[in-house]
Design a protein around this motif. Structure first.
Motif, PDB file in Angstrom:
ATOM      1  N   ALA A 141       0.932  -1.093  -0.091  1.00  0.00           N
ATOM      2  CA  ALA A 141      -0.009   0.020  -0.214  1.00  0.00           C
ATOM      3  C   ALA A 141       0.857   1.389   0.032  1.00  0.00           C
ATOM      4  O   ALA A 141       1.895   1.145   0.510  1.00  0.00           O
ATOM      5  N   ASP A 142       0.526   2.336  -0.613  1.00  0.00           N
ATOM      6  CA  ASP A 142       1.351   3.348  -0.936  1.00  0.00           C
ATOM      7  C   ASP A 142       1.166   4.386   0.463  1.00  0.00           C
ATOM      8  O   ASP A 142       0.444   5.482   0.559  1.00  0.00           O
ATOM      9  N   TYR A 143       1.904   4.065   1.448  1.00  0.00           N
ATOM     10  CA  TYR A 143       1.686   4.758   2.735  1.00  0.00           C
ATOM     11  C   TYR A 143       2.268   6.206   2.610  1.00  0.00           C
ATOM     12  O   TYR A 143       3.314   6.231   1.828  1.00  0.00           O
ATOM     13  N   THR A 144       1.619   7.225   3.354  1.00  0.00           N
ATOM     14  CA  THR A 144       2.416   8.324   3.372  1.00  0.00           C
ATOM     15  C   THR A 144       3.278   8.301   4.434  1.00  0.00           C
ATOM     16  O   THR A 144       3.162   7.869   5.617  1.00  0.00           O
ATOM     17  N   PHE A 145       4.605   8.693   3.942  1.00  0.00           N
ATOM     18  CA  PHE A 145       5.853   8.344   5.184  1.00  0.00           C
ATOM     19  C   PHE A 145       6.177   9.859   5.307  1.00  0.00           C
ATOM     20  O   PHE A 145       5.969  10.924   4.813  1.00  0.00           O
ATOM     21  N   ARG A 146       6.825  10.008   6.779  1.00  0.00           N
ATOM     22  CA  ARG A 146       7.099  11.326   7.249  1.00  0.00           C
ATOM     23  C   ARG A 146       8.633  11.632   6.717  1.00  0.00           C
ATOM     24  O   ARG A 146       9.317  12.278   7.131  1.00  0.00           O
ATOM     25  N   PHE A 147       9.050  10.968   5.556  1.00  0.00           N
ATOM     26  CA  PHE A 147      10.418  11.332   5.138  1.00  0.00           C
ATOM     27  C   PHE A 147      10.422  11.216   3.721  1.00  0.00           C
ATOM     28  O   PHE A 147       9.466  10.464   3.099  1.00  0.00           O
ATOM     29  N   PRO A 148      11.069  11.733   2.886  1.00  0.00           N
ATOM     30  CA  PRO A 148      11.233  11.683   1.519  1.00  0.00           C
ATOM     31  C   PRO A 148      11.781  10.075   1.208  1.00  0.00           C
ATOM     32  O   PRO A 148      12.632   9.544   1.609  1.00  0.00           O
ATOM     33  N   VAL A 149      10.982   9.720   0.151  1.00  0.00           N
ATOM     34  CA  VAL A 149      11.354   8.272  -0.337  1.00  0.00           C
ATOM     35  C   VAL A 149      11.831   8.395  -1.830  1.00  0.00           C
ATOM     36  O   VAL A 149      11.395   8.982  -2.471  1.00  0.00           O
ATOM     37  N   GLN A 150      13.049   7.886  -2.029  1.00  0.00           N
ATOM     38  CA  GLN A 150      13.588   8.003  -3.240  1.00  0.00           C
ATOM     39  C   GLN A 150      13.099   7.190  -4.387  1.00  0.00           C
ATOM     40  O   GLN A 150      12.702   7.647  -5.284  1.00  0.00           O
ATOM     41  N   ASP A 151      12.808   5.969  -4.101  1.00  0.00           N
ATOM     42  CA  ASP A 151      11.729   5.299  -5.031  1.00  0.00           C
ATOM     43  C   ASP A 151      10.842   4.188  -4.382  1.00  0.00           C
ATOM     44  O   ASP A 151      11.340   3.706  -3.180  1.00  0.00           O
TER      45      ASP A 151
END
Lengths: 794, 165
Positions: A411-421
């Motif tokens: 699932a495309d969770y919203t993370f509290r950090f930038p995700v590279q890919d």
């Protein structure tokens, strides 16, 4: 190094430090420079001006928080010039601040109150009307009284810098500046409670704690957070034998100065109405209150009889992964001395195929702080911000320092950090993606770490994600693959683990597990698993794991703080197994109607606040704590209950007088026999097929994870706590002719549940997210695998 | 609201114009285009910004909604309520105040029959107080739509207001 002089004392310091940092050093001998906006963990705002100090050769007083030291600088924090400036700022800050300390929750622990004592005047020269500001509704955790706000913006900076999501902002300008949200909405950060601690005035206070006690009435007892494998340090504030609130206890290597909302607000459950306060036995389907000797004798007789007549392997024990290491050690010792190895704490898991190649305990092969120094992090099946909020914050720090974070999730969770890919696939396709990355590495000429791997991954078609990730994993630097809850609870968890091991081996990285509950690591160490005794003792006849115990329909189950329908991976199977068992004894701090419906004896144990115990966190740190309050009612610490039970069963070597003795015995075993944490690499014999049709995805929502948090009303009201739904993509809903306002019948084997539909673009196609931990979804079976869905017309 | 819905609140034309501004800043500094983006969207929306539009802009630039809201509430050039056909902003900061801005504003209020922050019932004029217009040399200053008018007396104000359509 440069030399500065503050209040006549000379300091050798690194250039670039601010005056306030030098003065704040322990043993600096400098009295505290007053401040409101400055906080050592936040960026410098220099907007409150309270920390003005007198710097020689500077005409005007300068803010100590924003003035870097220079060689030969002479600073006076208490000269007449400094004091006058500080007092003037204080007067301005108090102009609009209400004089409502007697009815303010912050009273007695208020930075403004304290500083006003030192720098304020006893009368105000301001006779005009004070401004008042409308309160904001920030949800069920944080209460607001915005008229008290002095606009230090600590809460705003916290959201932007620490929580990783700016929810509060400075709205308006000049005299009409207010702190608020965009459109009025509840906070969604899982770390939101920290703004209560940060607020130097009474503008942001704890909603659940509001008006219930004064700071000076309460006593403080150190303890350890009982929900996740971070093991945050906290203080319990108690009054008249009741835990009134929880605040963080600073520990730079674990939780720094922060605490997750789950750890902060779950204390509400400690005084829940559902606490079980007396031993109870069931007679003719009715619950009777009884005394301890009667209840324990009955349990001992029953267990003894079943062991004797049917064999001890007809008895099984399910333990909460948040039990203390002492409770787990004694439980397994009792069960094993009785002759059964059927013991497990891995309640949420269904695939145990790789358990023999597990390390001594699953956790981090590094410290929590070391997460920040990683160059590449690969999260597999992890909703880290919800599963272990503080570990999520460490990943955020890593990402901000330049670490590339890659994600493989269902699932495309919203993370509290930038995700590279990121690669978002249906759950059953996850092992394949790992195989793709391995294939790319092999194609790039990396050697096969174990024979047969090339053949295994030969047929997969690497995606662009696999190429990007492989390239990142081949760069120099530290890399770690983090397996989260979904990876561990997956129906092919063994495959995922083995492939991750191979991937780590090929790229000189590490595999880390972030496990469920507060003490999974401790459970592995203490033998709360069927295939190893305490301290990794190999067993000739391994017992049954959770799934096998439930499938085998044992005659007797011992539940240690477990609500099978809400805690187990397969709640349908769990409830059936319990219902058909001859004898079920539940040791729990709570009375749960479902558990009571199939139990024969209920023994009241106590939560973490009322017992001594130890949790081992993901980095392997043993953290002991003492009870902060007396056990409520007749409830007793579970280690004592198990000890007496073992005595009544006439098992040898159960003479413990204190929790420390249990701890000592286990500690000695671990110390004597340094366990070997190396294991040989093994690979799966096949790659699992991706399920073609609709499949289920399950998570335990952040505030449904254990019996304690489920009973914390304020957390249940938050917007980030999932409700029992069938969440799916718009495409799937369209194909099934469903809309957001309808209900569906979800069928899974014999299991069936009617759930409302929720549409979300975070869920991959042909996947339906159905959370665990709810009565409604406890009618369903395994957390992953094929399911059928149809529209419900009712 | 799904991300698609949040985006679709901005018109195609507005998005194209914001894209033009985005080319002026480094790609990782999309936040820099916030001021022009809010202007573009405000102009297209009859001179004011709704919370949905502000959120739409934030979403388009990949910044937190509240960060866009902070900016939109800070500058007096943005209006957060529906406005009249003409915006009349009277500077009340220190230089203008010393040169009679308060009296000027009071005159305009009584002339138009509305208070600062309100719009005439016929929708012709919205009267506002403005923070420093950076025209201290010609205080008191008034900004009408996009034009500056300096050394304004009640008589001049009369003329200016009456000329507005």
């Amino acid at each position: 190094m440069i030399e500065v002089e503050i209040d006549g004392k000379k300091f050798q310091v690194e250039p670039g430090k601010m005056i306030i940092e030098v003065a704040d050093q322990i043993d600096s001998g400098i009295g505290e420079i007053p401040r409101f906006c400055y906080h050592k963990k936040l960026s410098i705002a220099a907007n409150c001006r309270m920390c003005l100090v007198d710097v020689e050769k500077s005409g005007k007083p300068l803010p100590a928080c924003a003035t870097p030291v220079t060689d030969g600088m002479i600073v006076r924090t208490r000269s007449q010039k400094a004091r006058e400036a500080q007092k003037a700022v204080m007067e301005f800050l108090l102009i609009n601040h209400p004089l409502d300390c007697p009815i303010c929750d912050q009273g007695g622990e208020c930075e403004l109150q304290d500083v006003a004592m030192g720098y304020g005047q006893d009368i105000s020269r301001y006779n005009e009307g004070k401004r008042s500001v409308k309160d904001k509704n920030l949800g069920s955790l944080v209460a607001t009284e915005m008229t008290r706000c002095i606009h230090c913006t600590r809460c705003v900076r916290f959201g932007d810098e620490i929580a990783g999501m700016q929810e509060l902002g400075t709205i308006g300008r000049g005299e009409s500046t207010e702190i608020g949200t965009c459109v009025e909405r509840s906070l969604v950060s899982e770390l939101s409670g920290n703004i209560i601690d940060l607020c130097p005035v009474g503008a942001l206070t704890s909603k659940p704690f509001r008006f219930s006690a004064r700071a000076w009435e309460m006593e403080q007892a150190p303890s350890i957070a009982p929900h996740d494998c971070v093991g945050s340090n906290l203080n319990l504030h108690t009054l008249r034998q009741k835990v009134m609130r929880v605040v963080p206890r600073e520990n730079e290597s674990i939780n720094e100065t922060w605490l997750s909302d789950r750890d902060r607000f779950s204390y509400e459950a400690l005084s829940s109405d559902e606490r079980l306060l007396q031993p109870m036995i069931k007679e003719n389907d009715e619950w009777l209150v009884t005394d301890w000797p009667t209840a324990l004798t009955l349990v001992a007789e029953k267990l003894g009889k079943i062991a004797q007549e049917q064999g001890a392997n007809k008895i099984g024990a399910l333990l909460s992964p948040s039990s203390t290491i002492e409770e787990i050690y004694l439980s397994q010792k009792m069960l094993r001395k009785l002759g059964s190895n059927n013991i497990d704490h891995r309640l949420q898991q269904i695939d145990f195929s790789a358990q023999d190649s597990m390390p001594f305990y699953p956790g981090l092969p590094m410290s929590l702080e070391d997460i920040e120094t990683q160059n590449t992090l690969f999260l597999v099946g992890s909703h880290i911000n919800h599963e272990q909020p503080i570990a999520g914050y460490r990943v955020r720090k890593a990402a901000l320092l330049g670490c590339s974070v890659f994600v493989l999730n269902p699932a495309d969770y919203t993370f509290r950090f930038p995700v590279q890919d990121k690669c978002i696939v249906k759950p059953s396709a996850m092992p394949n993606v790992l195989a793709e990355v391995i294939k790319v590495l092999l194609e790039k000429g990396i050697e096969e770490p174990v024979a047969g791997l090339r053949e295994l991954v030969n047929a997969v078609q690497p995606s662009e994600f696999a190429h990007t990730l492989a390239a990142a994993l081949l760069t120099e630097g530290k890399k770690t693959i983090i397996l989260g809850a979904i990876a561990q609870n997956h129906s092919h968890a063994g495959h995922i683990k083995q492939l991750a091991d191979a991937l780590a081996k090929m790229t000189h990285g590490h595999v880390a597990f972030l496990t469920a509950g507060a003490n999974s690591a401790g459970a592995w160490i203490a033998g709360g698993i069927p295939h190893r005794g305490a301290n990794k003792k190999n067993l000739t006849h391994p017992g049954m794991n959770t799934q096998q115990m439930l499938e085998a329909r044992l005659s007797a189950y011992l539940l240690l703080n477990v609500e099978p329908g809400l805690d187990c991976a397969n709640p349908l199977l769990a409830n059936q197994a319990m219902s058909t068992a001859e004898f079920v004894v539940s040791i729990s701090p709570y009375f749960c109607h479902k558990v009571a419906s199939y139990s024969d004896v209920l023994l009241p144990s106590v939560p973490f606040s009322e017992t001594a115990g130890t949790f081992v966190n993901a980095e392997g740190k043993w953290q002991s704590f003492k009870g902060a309050v007396q056990p409520q009612g007749e409830a007793r610490p579970a280690w004592k209950i198990i000890r007496v039970l073992a005595n009544l069963l006439e098992l040898p070597e159960f003479d413990y007088q204190s929790c420390d003795e249990v701890y000592g015995e286990l500690m000695q075993k671990v110390a004597e026999n340094k366990a070997d944490s190396h294991f040989s690499l093994s690979i799966p014999s096949y790659l699992p097929q991706t399920i073609v049709g609709i499949e289920r995805l399950t998570e335990w929502p952040i505030y449904r994870a254990d019996s304690l948090v489920r009973r914390a009303p304020s957390l249940q009201e938050t917007v980030i706590n999932d409700s029992p739904v069938a969440r799916m993509s718009l495409d799937l809903a369209n194909r099934l002719q469903l809309s957001a306002d309808c209900h569906v019948i979800v069928k899974q084997g014999e299991g069936e549940a009617i759930l409302p539909v929720e549409l979300s673009d975070t869920i991959p196609d042909n996947t339906v997210y159905i959370p665990a931990g709810f009565g409604l979804t406890a009618e369903l079976a395994a957390p992953f695998g094929a399911i059928s869905i149809e529209r419900s017309d009712s | 609201m799904s991300s698609q819905e949040k985006l679709s609140i901005l018109s195609q034309a507005a998005r194209a114009e914001i894209d033009h501004w985005l080319t002026k800043y480094p790609p990782e500094q999309k936040r820099s285009a916030l001021l022009p983006a809010l202007h573009i969207v405000q102009d297209e929306n009859g001179g004011w910004l709704s919370p949905e539009l502000i959120e739409g802009v934030a979403h388009y630039l990949g910044i937190p909604p509240v960060a866009a809201y902070e900016v939109a509430t800070f500058y007096s050039m943005y209006d957060l309520q529906p406005v009249g056909r003409n915006k009349v902003k009277v500077c009340t900061s220190i230089s203008c105040m010393l040169r009679g801005a308060d009296e000027l504003l009071a005159y305009m209020e009584s002339h138009l029959g509305i208070k600062a922050g309100e719009t005439t019932p016929d929708g012709r004029i919205t009267l506002k107080k403005a923070e420093c217009l950076a025209a201290c040399g010609g205080a008191p200053a008034v900004m009408i739509n996009r034009n500056y008018h300096e050394n304004i007396t009640p008589e001049k104000a009369n003329e200016l207001l009456d000329d507005l359509e």
